[in-house]
Design an enzyme around this catalytic site. Sequence first.
Site, short mmCIF file in Angstrom:
data_model
loop_
_atom_site.label_atom_id
_atom_site.label_comp_id
_atom_site.label_asym_id
_atom_site.label_seq_id
_atom_site.Cartn_x
_atom_site.Cartn_y
_atom_site.Cartn_z
N ILE A 15 0.83 -1.20 0.00
CA ILE A 15 0.00 0.00 0.00
C ILE A 15 0.86 1.25 0.00
CG2 ILE A 15 -1.66 1.34 1.34
CD1 ILE A 15 -2.90 -1.28 2.28
N SER A 139 -7.12 -0.46 9.19
CA SER A 139 -7.59 -1.76 8.73
C SER A 139 -8.94 -2.05 9.38
CB SER A 139 -6.58 -2.84 9.12
OG SER A 139 -7.11 -4.14 8.95
N TYR A 152 -0.68 -7.71 15.41
CA TYR A 152 -1.10 -6.72 14.42
C TYR A 152 -2.43 -6.09 14.81
CZ TYR A 152 -2.46 -4.85 9.83
OH TYR A 152 -2.86 -4.04 8.80
N LYS A 156 -3.27 -2.10 15.50
CA LYS A 156 -4.28 -1.35 14.76
C LYS A 156 -5.36 -0.78 15.69
CE LYS A 156 -2.64 -1.55 10.62
NZ LYS A 156 -2.11 -0.32 10.00
#
Length: 335
Positions: A15, A139, A152, A156
């Site tokens: 990204i 996300s 992760y 986030k």
Amino acid sequence: MTPQVVVVTGASGGIGRAVASAFGARGARVAMLARGESGLTGAAQDVRAGGGTALPIPTDVADQAQVFSAADRVESELGPIDVWVNVAFTSVFAPFAKIQPDEYRRVTEVSYLGYVYGTMAALQNMKPRDRGTIVQVGSALAYRGIPLQTAYCGAKHAIQGFHEALRCELLHDKSNVHVTMVQMPAVNTPQFSWVLSRLPHHAQPVPPIYQPEVAARGVLYAADHPKRREYWVGASTVGTLAANAIAPGLLDRYLGKTGFSSQQTKQRQPPDAPANLWKPADGPDGRDFGTHGIFDDRAKNSAPQLWASHHHGLLAATASGALAGAAALMLVRRR
């Protein structure tokens, strides 16, 4: 018009690289921060090929001194920073019990504190000028945790809370510096080939999978329209967040049954697979992995929902008009 000065972290692949290329295609001056020098070299070539100016700066975003030094260099060499995009992250694919404490700390330092340091560096330069935009690439997992990605998901979720609190402070100050967040779906990035994995099979994004360019379009729109608190990219993101808001317990059970298999292909995990947790897989001894991962044949190049997200005001007005029209028609018929 003076070209925008943009900083993108995690710009060597995925990204981040797609975002850097998209800004480059606009003619922007793009500073790219990442550890992987091979990837940064390729990303710089992409930006220049699109007509932009590229400044690759090898940076470990977990080191605040490196981040602040990079920001100083950008201001000196490219000019005042207009947009800062935080993308850089790392992770470990494994059940929680198989992740070591130092690995967990490293994921948190890169994937959460890297955003904090990047935001600090951006604000240090933007607030005195009272202008600028910071985009946090998030996300669906900022709201909805899934198995095998505890480190992760934790990072986030932390970014989400940090973003909301900071936005409140900027609103209180009536600042013209804006911060917004873009919640992403599963994206076809190289991370699934270089993330540290202890899974028996090769990691994969949970389908449906989108191409990085779709994500980049969402980021650029958010950078152009930063007064909204957040944007959602992909119908799967909308569906996941809606389901989590309505029936999170049911979703826990569903992911407990399906979350392990849906994040792995049938291919066995190669014993010599690279891992970028401690050092970049696209460093001097590695290779440039590019923008895309290995799932091009399954990834979507468009997301109709993205248009709806960007034009929700128009859609709401259209819906209200349609309802008003229907109500008026009913009244006429009753007469």
